[in-house]
Design a protein around this motif. Structure first.
Motif, PDB file in Angstrom:
ATOM      1  N   MET A   1       0.715  -1.248  -0.099  1.00 44.59           N
ATOM      2  CA  MET A   1       0.108  -0.158   0.143  1.00 44.59           C
ATOM      3  C   MET A   1       0.926   1.483  -0.123  1.00 44.59           C
ATOM      4  O   MET A   1       1.968   1.292   0.783  1.00 44.59           O
ATOM      5  CB  MET A   1      -1.045  -0.032   1.090  1.00 44.59           C
ATOM      6  N   THR A   2       0.853   2.113  -0.830  1.00 46.61           N
ATOM      7  CA  THR A   2       1.427   3.433  -0.863  1.00 46.61           C
ATOM      8  C   THR A   2       0.345   4.730  -0.620  1.00 46.61           C
ATOM      9  O   THR A   2      -0.564   4.806  -1.468  1.00 46.61           O
ATOM     10  CB  THR A   2       1.868   3.488  -2.173  1.00 46.61           C
ATOM     11  N   ILE A   3       0.664   5.234   0.418  1.00 49.08           N
ATOM     12  CA  ILE A   3       0.071   6.573   0.714  1.00 49.08           C
ATOM     13  C   ILE A   3       1.142   7.523   0.856  1.00 49.08           C
ATOM     14  O   ILE A   3       1.800   7.552   1.892  1.00 49.08           O
ATOM     15  CB  ILE A   3      -0.780   6.262   2.243  1.00 49.08           C
ATOM     16  N   GLU A   4       0.984   8.676  -0.017  1.00 45.34           N
ATOM     17  CA  GLU A   4       2.050   9.616  -0.114  1.00 45.34           C
ATOM     18  C   GLU A   4       1.149  10.704   0.549  1.00 45.34           C
ATOM     19  O   GLU A   4       0.334  11.332   0.071  1.00 45.34           O
ATOM     20  CB  GLU A   4       2.131   9.641  -1.312  1.00 45.34           C
ATOM     21  N   ILE A   5       2.190  11.397   1.470  1.00 40.80           N
ATOM     22  CA  ILE A   5       1.730  12.574   2.409  1.00 40.80           C
ATOM     23  C   ILE A   5       2.569  13.799   2.069  1.00 40.80           C
ATOM     24  O   ILE A   5       3.617  13.663   2.322  1.00 40.80           O
ATOM     25  CB  ILE A   5       1.462  12.020   3.800  1.00 40.80           C
ATOM     26  N   THR A   6       2.002  14.826   1.614  1.00 44.01           N
ATOM     27  CA  THR A   6       2.666  15.995   1.422  1.00 44.01           C
ATOM     28  C   THR A   6       2.327  17.212   2.079  1.00 44.01           C
ATOM     29  O   THR A   6       0.970  17.479   2.296  1.00 44.01           O
ATOM     30  CB  THR A   6       2.776  16.565  -0.267  1.00 44.01           C
ATOM     31  N   ASN A   7       2.981  17.989   2.792  1.00 47.46           N
ATOM     32  CA  ASN A   7       2.498  19.064   3.554  1.00 47.46           C
ATOM     33  C   ASN A   7       3.041  20.319   3.365  1.00 47.46           C
ATOM     34  O   ASN A   7       4.125  20.783   3.294  1.00 47.46           O
ATOM     35  CB  ASN A   7       2.883  18.890   5.298  1.00 47.46           C
ATOM     36  N   ARG A   8       2.225  20.973   2.305  1.00 48.89           N
ATOM     37  CA  ARG A   8       2.607  22.616   1.945  1.00 48.89           C
ATOM     38  C   ARG A   8       1.820  23.646   2.464  1.00 48.89           C
ATOM     39  O   ARG A   8       1.679  24.818   2.167  1.00 48.89           O
ATOM     40  CB  ARG A   8       2.239  22.559   0.415  1.00 48.89           C
ATOM     41  N   PRO A  14      -0.798  15.937  11.483  1.00 48.94           N
ATOM     42  CA  PRO A  14      -0.384  14.757  11.821  1.00 48.94           C
ATOM     43  C   PRO A  14      -0.211  13.630  10.731  1.00 48.94           C
ATOM     44  O   PRO A  14      -0.981  12.684  10.474  1.00 48.94           O
ATOM     45  CB  PRO A  14      -1.639  14.222  12.695  1.00 48.94           C
ATOM     46  N   GLU A  15       0.940  13.754  10.182  1.00 50.95           N
ATOM     47  CA  GLU A  15       1.368  12.898   8.764  1.00 50.95           C
ATOM     48  C   GLU A  15       1.217  11.245   9.056  1.00 50.95           C
ATOM     49  O   GLU A  15       0.666  10.686   8.346  1.00 50.95           O
ATOM     50  CB  GLU A  15       2.404  13.408   8.164  1.00 50.95           C
ATOM     51  N   VAL A  42      -2.521  21.880   2.607  1.00 47.78           N
ATOM     52  CA  VAL A  42      -2.314  23.088   1.818  1.00 47.78           C
ATOM     53  C   VAL A  42      -2.940  24.181   2.764  1.00 47.78           C
ATOM     54  O   VAL A  42      -3.737  24.086   3.392  1.00 47.78           O
ATOM     55  CB  VAL A  42      -3.128  23.048   0.397  1.00 47.78           C
ATOM     56  N   ASP A  43      -2.329  25.503   2.299  1.00 54.03           N
ATOM     57  CA  ASP A  43      -2.776  26.594   3.027  1.00 54.03           C
ATOM     58  C   ASP A  43      -4.245  27.096   2.258  1.00 54.03           C
ATOM     59  O   ASP A  43      -4.751  26.605   1.435  1.00 54.03           O
ATOM     60  CB  ASP A  43      -1.813  27.597   2.956  1.00 54.03           C
ATOM     61  N   ASP A  44      -4.688  28.136   3.076  1.00 58.35           N
ATOM     62  CA  ASP A  44      -6.163  28.584   2.595  1.00 58.35           C
ATOM     63  C   ASP A  44      -6.163  29.115   1.160  1.00 58.35           C
ATOM     64  O   ASP A  44      -7.167  28.899   0.391  1.00 58.35           O
ATOM     65  CB  ASP A  44      -6.493  29.950   3.424  1.00 58.35           C
ATOM     66  N   GLY A  81      -6.600   7.982  -5.858  1.00 53.49           N
ATOM     67  CA  GLY A  81      -6.928   9.346  -6.088  1.00 53.49           C
ATOM     68  C   GLY A  81      -6.225  10.265  -5.285  1.00 53.49           C
ATOM     69  O   GLY A  81      -5.175   9.771  -4.226  1.00 53.49           O
ATOM     70  N   ASP A  82      -6.584  11.611  -4.954  1.00 53.80           N
ATOM     71  CA  ASP A  82      -5.868  12.365  -3.784  1.00 53.80           C
ATOM     72  C   ASP A  82      -6.947  13.240  -3.015  1.00 53.80           C
ATOM     73  O   ASP A  82      -8.102  13.382  -3.510  1.00 53.80           O
ATOM     74  CB  ASP A  82      -5.242  13.599  -4.995  1.00 53.80           C
ATOM     75  N   ILE A  83      -6.571  13.146  -1.969  1.00 53.58           N
ATOM     76  CA  ILE A  83      -7.214  13.970  -0.853  1.00 53.58           C
ATOM     77  C   ILE A  83      -6.319  15.082  -0.374  1.00 53.58           C
ATOM     78  O   ILE A  83      -5.369  14.995  -0.125  1.00 53.58           O
ATOM     79  CB  ILE A  83      -7.490  13.176   0.262  1.00 53.58           C
ATOM     80  N   VAL A  84      -7.203  16.452  -0.389  1.00 53.46           N
ATOM     81  CA  VAL A  84      -6.394  17.678  -0.249  1.00 53.46           C
ATOM     82  C   VAL A  84      -6.975  18.208   1.170  1.00 53.46           C
ATOM     83  O   VAL A  84      -8.314  18.362   0.968  1.00 53.46           O
ATOM     84  CB  VAL A  84      -6.583  18.551  -1.319  1.00 53.46           C
ATOM     85  N   ILE A  85      -6.383  18.434   2.136  1.00 50.21           N
ATOM     86  CA  ILE A  85      -6.956  19.272   3.426  1.00 50.21           C
ATOM     87  C   ILE A  85      -6.308  20.475   3.684  1.00 50.21           C
ATOM     88  O   ILE A  85      -5.151  20.482   3.699  1.00 50.21           O
ATOM     89  CB  ILE A  85      -6.760  18.076   4.433  1.00 50.21           C
TER      90      ILE A  85
END
Length: 146
Positions: A1-8, A14-15, A42-44, A81-85
């Protein structure tokens, strides 16, 4: 399973917990263990741009989901797919709801995963199913990860 997490987002998120939650969620939803998923914080400003571009709605939002491949069977390993928070929106919602920002982010990640898997909440019956499922997923993960 690959879950890629990026924090911009510019704020801490809480990655490791999100990776754990979504790994649990894929198993909980009985998906192939080699499915791929990405989460970006992502930011606002960036969230507002995405919200306008993809939903044609003004302002920022808490979570967006971008489904890619839907498995035809539970034996298919696909890129889901992608989740953006937006953790800043999550912090505001958490304060209003009376729980931690991390708890809100966990709820949003589960919500995003369910959207990717085809769940929706446009109709009251759909909303009841989706929100019960997201609550159950987060609760069971939380109990098992203690």
């Amino acid at each position: 399973m690959t879950i890629e997490i990026t924090n911009r987002s510019g704020v801490e998120a809480p990655e490791k917990e999100i990776e754990s939650l979504l790994t649990f969620g894929l198993d909980y939803m009985d998906l192939h263990p080699e499915c791929e998923l990405s989460v970006t914080f992502v930011d606002d400003k960036e969230m507002e741009e995405l919200h306008i571009k993809w939903m044609d709605e003004p302002g920022t939002t808490d979570v967006l989901s971008f489904p890619m491949d839907m498995p035809e069977s539970k034996k298919d390993a696909v890129t889901l797919g992608d989740i953006v928070i937006d953790p800043i929106v999550a912090a505001n919602q958490a304060a209003a709801a009376g729980h931690s920002t991390n708890q809100e982010i966990f709820i949003l990640a589960a919500h995003g995963l369910l959207h990717i898997l085809g769940y929706d909440h446009a109709e009251p019956a759909e909303e009841k199913i989706m929100f019960a499922l997201q609550e159950s997923l987060v609760k069971q993960w939380s109990e098992e990860s203690k």
